[in-house]
Design an enzyme around this catalytic site. Structure first.
Site, PDB file in Angstrom:
ATOM      1  N   ASP A  73       0.936  -1.103  -0.032  1.00  0.00           N
ATOM      2  CA  ASP A  73      -0.042  -0.052   0.155  1.00  0.00           C
ATOM      3  C   ASP A  73       0.910   1.058  -0.029  1.00  0.00           C
ATOM      4  OD1 ASP A  73       0.893  -0.279   2.474  1.00  0.00           O
ATOM      5  OD2 ASP A  73      -1.193   0.017   3.389  1.00  0.00           O
ATOM      6  N   SER A  74       2.185   1.157   0.065  1.00  0.00           N
ATOM      7  CA  SER A  74       3.204   2.269  -0.204  1.00  0.00           C
ATOM      8  C   SER A  74       2.909   2.826  -1.368  1.00  0.00           C
ATOM      9  CB  SER A  74       4.616   1.787   0.099  1.00  0.00           C
ATOM     10  OG  SER A  74       4.981   0.729  -0.683  1.00  0.00           O
ATOM     11  N   ASP A  79      -1.133  -5.894  -0.263  1.00  0.00           N
ATOM     12  CA  ASP A  79      -1.638  -5.141   1.006  1.00  0.00           C
ATOM     13  C   ASP A  79      -3.159  -5.302   0.973  1.00  0.00           C
ATOM     14  OD1 ASP A  79       0.286  -4.952   2.949  1.00  0.00           O
ATOM     15  OD2 ASP A  79       1.287  -3.176   1.887  1.00  0.00           O
ATOM     16  N   GLU A 131      -1.628  -5.895   8.488  1.00  0.00           N
ATOM     17  CA  GLU A 131      -0.855  -5.058   9.400  1.00  0.00           C
ATOM     18  C   GLU A 131      -1.566  -5.186  10.749  1.00  0.00           C
ATOM     19  OE1 GLU A 131      -0.129  -0.937   8.612  1.00  0.00           O
ATOM     20  OE2 GLU A 131       0.853  -1.215   6.653  1.00  0.00           O
ATOM     21  N   GLU A 138       8.944  -4.469  10.392  1.00  0.00           N
ATOM     22  CA  GLU A 138       9.485  -3.279  10.012  1.00  0.00           C
ATOM     23  C   GLU A 138       9.933  -2.323  11.167  1.00  0.00           C
ATOM     24  OE1 GLU A 138       6.842  -1.362   7.239  1.00  0.00           O
ATOM     25  OE2 GLU A 138       8.088   0.498   7.292  1.00  0.00           O
TER      26      GLU A 138
END
Ligand code: KIV
Length: 262
Positions: A42-43, A81, A112, A179
């Site tokens: 999703d970055s 994502d 996430e 992360e």
């Protein structure tokens, strides 16, 4: 590579390489590379669409980018994502989002967080869809975290993350992204799990590494986190390439006779 290779790679101490991929153009190149798997992260909301955080990624955006990547790299294992809040509006909307990503060409989804996601992760896994976990700095919660900060520095936070990692493995995740956490914690979590961990800013002892493609290729000279190693200077290459084209156009050097039809 398929979902079973992740476990096998860990058993054989074969570190997993993963890079983000958002479009058909780069997917065609990565499809020919040795990289083990591709993440449609999703970055892309930041890198491809210019937003200031991943909070702006939508399921429609993700679906379109997954489809472009799947067409460009048909032989690569693709993880997509689940975007912001797509896992928090109840089971039916979450399963619809999973369906969209898988039908667009993903082979697994990444989610996430842990505590509030465990029942959903179990459901998705039971429905036959592989799930990758993501702990530590989870950019969708950036407003809750107060910015991009290394997570798990305090003993109590480190213990919470280690427990969450175990819970994600128990819930059925086939691998876990870690992360921005301290090296020791990355090592401890990686050694305690049977599923592989894939780190970004989590030190050298995770079972694999992931970077954003544009970052590792040096496309953005102002992004300089400690963990980033640049393997190319794409910013300079593109700038000098297009400036060369511009010079050739304004000086009437392009096109020449050989580049023109008779
Ligand atoms: O969206 C993304 O690019 C990611 C990686 C940083 C792991 O989640």
């Amino acid at each position: 590579m398929n979902v079973h290779s992740f476990q096998q790679y860990k058993q054989e101490s074969h570190h997993i390489s993963m890079v983000t991929c958002y479009d058909h153009w780069s997917a065609q190149i990565l499809g020919e590379s040795d990289i083990d798997c591709l993440l449609v992260g999703d970055s892309l909301a930041v890198v491809m669409h210019g937003f200031d955080s991943t909070v702006h990624a939508t399921i429609e955006m993700m679906e379109m980018h997954v489809a472009a990547v799947a067409r460009g790299a048909p032989r690569k294992f693709i993880i997509a994502d689940m975007p912001f809040l797509s896992c928090s509006k109840g089971l039916a909307p979450a399963m619809e989002a999973v369906q969209k990503l898988m039908q667009a060409g993903a082979h697994a989804v990444k989610i996430e967080g842990a505590s509030h996601q465990l029942p959903l992760i179990k459901q998705i896994v039971e429905a036959g869809v592989p799930v990758m976990g993501h702990l530590g700095l989870t950019p969708q919660s950036i407003h809750n975290m107060g910015g991009h900060k290394v997570q798990g520095k305090k003993q109590s936070d480190a213990e919470k993350l280690a427990n969450e990692a175990t819970a994600l493995e128990t819930a059925g995740c086939f691998s876990l992204v870690l992360e921005c956490i301290p090296t020791n914690l990355g090592r401890q979590i990686s050694e305690s799990l049977t599923i592989p961990t894939i780190g970004i800013g989590a030190g050298p002892f995770t079972n694999g590494q992931v970077l954003v493609l544009q970052d590792l290729l040096g496309a953005n000279p102002t992004f300089t986190p400690k963990f980033l190693r640049r393997y190319a200077n794409t910013y300079e290459t593109i700038l000098s390439g297009v400036n060369h084209f511009h010079r050739d156009v304004v000086s009437h050097c392009y096109p020449c006779a050989k580049e023109s039809y008779k």
